[in-house]
Design a protein around this motif. Structure first.
Motif, PDB file in Angstrom:
ATOM      1  N   ASN A 185       0.817  -1.213   0.000  1.00  0.00           N
ATOM      2  CA  ASN A 185       0.000   0.000   0.000  1.00  0.00           C
ATOM      3  C   ASN A 185       0.848   1.260   0.000  1.00  0.00           C
ATOM      4  N   TYR A 200      -4.726   0.245  -2.574  1.00  0.00           N
ATOM      5  CA  TYR A 200      -5.202  -1.148  -2.607  1.00  0.00           C
ATOM      6  C   TYR A 200      -6.082  -1.340  -1.366  1.00  0.00           C
ATOM      7  N   ASP A 245      -7.473  -4.384   3.793  1.00  0.00           N
ATOM      8  CA  ASP A 245      -6.510  -4.078   4.867  1.00  0.00           C
ATOM      9  C   ASP A 245      -6.850  -4.853   6.140  1.00  0.00           C
TER      10      ASP A 245
END
Ligand SMILES: Cc1cc2nc3c(=O)[nH]c(=O)nc-3n(C[C@H](O)[C@H](O)[C@H](O)COP(=O)(O)OP(=O)(O)OC[C@H]3O[C@@H](n4cnc5c(N)ncnc54)[C@H](O)[C@@H]3O)c2cc1C
Length: 463
Positions: A125, A135, A138
């Protein structure tokens, strides 16, 4: 699969001579830290060796040599898994992907990143953020876990309400199959329906169908900075009610996370954030739709919280305070560990059933006199009841088993799942058929049989 001592030592010599530059750990003390994942309560085997390939051709060779010797393979990312997927198997080769961690291409024109699987989620990221890209998946473990592990578990995280899970961001994979051959399942095409969707067979397959050696992932332009709000409630039920009301209000916050009273106190003890320790539960709601739209979104969420009986609703004063709150939520499991041995579980229900599921967890834990802290991705209907036990309590293990069984059955009765994001691995095998049914599990076994007829890849996991 039984392997003779001769086959095992023959394999080790072949690996060393065919891949002389590859790190290959064989000493019992060296391999010890690669035996477990974050499910230390599960028993782990003793691997024959742990190897660290650097490129796809290394993985091809490892699999080919293991197949010839009849030795099983356990794929391993960072070992943060919570269902035992990466736990070592006696006499098997553990393949750690930690050295296959290169980003191969960031492509702003196609909004894609192509990467090796061993890259840490947060590092990927940070790299794409340098190009103004993002992106979304998470997991709370994002500073530790690898993209390969995320793919193999189809991991979720704190942004799923709005952005979905790992599967929603995968365009194509390179996979080494159980016979050592390599396939590609897709590339940079947004639309591509040629043949069966093989990508999604490997996403969530927990290292049992193939070894992922490369992935092409979708990206988005970086969203605006988030606005963050926390709401406190007198009871967990009221917080659950607020989740349903927020969802029904037609807004899609990026984050909608819950902590119960036990977790609030544990987190506040560690992080000293001044949280309302008299509250029965807390919700964290975030919007990343940009200044005015985010204000509007949080205003709707605030109204829903108040209608559900919130005792107070506060906005994070600034980005730093919001970051502290986010980090505190991510560290909920670690904070609960201060109260005793903390074992994080994972169940899911349709979002509208969250209030009932929270009530079920409270009731079941009380009936078995087990301390349970509950937190999780309430906006996805995904909760992490976390069992707290004293190390020297001889009855704890049996009570946890009883509580787990009742909680999973309660989730299934509400149309839910025994695992929302942590996977089946070793931990949930017993309940897979209860949820999916015999015929569906038969179909899964047929897929396993077609791709891995000799049961080489992560045997004993999932089924
Ligand atoms: C504190 C904490 C918070 C967490 N929060 C979340 C969360 O919010 N959401 C969530 O979904 N999970 C969460 N997890 C669980 C865990 O972090 C995820 O499942 C993560 O995706 C595992 O990644 P890993 O690299 O550690 O994989 P590992 O644990 O090493 O492996 C996981 C599985 O993937 C397989 N695997 C690994 N690499 C490959 C590969 N290249 N090819 C094929 N198979 C492979 C392994 O065989 C295993 O079955 C959390 C864990 C912890 C400890």
């Amino acid at each position: 699969m039984t392997t003779t001592t001769d086959q095992a030592s023959g394999l080790l010599s072949a690996l060393a001579s065919e891949l002389p530059g590859m790190r290959l750990l064989q000493d019992a003390s060296d391999v010890e830290s690669y035996r477990f994942d974050e499910t230390a309560y599960l028993s782990a085997g003793h691997p024959l060796a742990v190897c660290f390939p650097r490129q796809t051709s290394d993985v091809e060779a490892i699999v080919r040599l293991c197949a010839a010797a009849g030795v099983s393979i356990v794929a391993r990312g960072a070992g943060t898994g919570l269902s035992g997927g990466a736990v070592a198997i006696d006499g098997a080769i553990t393949v750690s992907f930690m050295h296959m961690n290169a980003i191969l291409e960031i492509d702003p024109a196609n909004l894609t990143v192509t990467t090796q699987p061993g890259i840490i989620n947060a590092e990927l990221n940070r790299a794409v953020a340098a190009h103004g890209l993002f992106y979304p998946p998470d997991p709370a473990s994002f500073e530790m876990c690898t993209i390969g592990g995320n793919l193999a578990e189809n991991s979720g995280g704190l942004r799923c309400v709005k952005y979905g899970v790992t599967r929603d961001w995968v365009l194509g994979l390179e996979v080494v199959l159980a016979d050592g051959s390599v396939i590609r399942t897709g590339g940079k095409n947004i639309k591509d329906v040629a043949g069966y969707d093989l990508t999604n067979i490997f996403v969530g397959s927990e290292g049992t169908l193939g070894l992922i050696t490369e992935a092409t992932l979708r990206l988005l332009p970086l969203p605006p900075a988030k606005l963050t709000m926390i709401a406190f409630f007198p009871t967990v039920a009221a917080a659950g009610e607020a989740v349903s009301r927020i969802t029904a209000a037609g807004i899609v916050p990026v984050t909608l996370e819950l902590m119960d009273a036990f977790t609030i106190a544990a987190v506040d003890d560690v992080h000293q954030l001044g949280l309302d320790r008299a509250a029965g539960a807390m919700l964290m709601v975030e919007s990343d739709t940009g200044a005015e739209a985010a204000e509007r979104e949080l205003a709707v969420a605030e109204e829903a919280c108040n209608a559900a009986g919130a005792s107070s609703v506060v906005r994070a004063a600034d980005a730093q305070e919001a970051d502290w709150l986010r980090q505190a939520r991510r560290a909920a499991h670690g904070s609960l560990e201060r109260a005793g041995v903390a074992r994080m579980d994972d169940v899911g229900v349709p979002r509208s059933r969250i209030p009932e599921m929270l009530a079920n967890i409270e009731r079941i834990a009380a009936a078995h006199k087990l301390r349970v802290g509950v937190f999780g991705h309430a906006g996805d209907g995904n909760l992490h009841p976390t069992y707290i036990l004293d190390r020297d309590d001889p009855s704890a293990e049996a009570r946890i088993e009883a509580v787990r069984d009742e909680i999973y059955r309660a989730a299934l009765e509400l149309g839910g799942t025994v695992t929302g994001e942590h996977g089946t691995g070793l931990a949930k095998k017993r309940w897979l058929e209860l949820q999916r049914g015999t015929r569906a599990v038969d179909v899964m076994r047929s897929i396993k049989g077609a791709l891995d007829p000799n049961g080489l890849l992560n045997p004993g996991k999932v089924f």
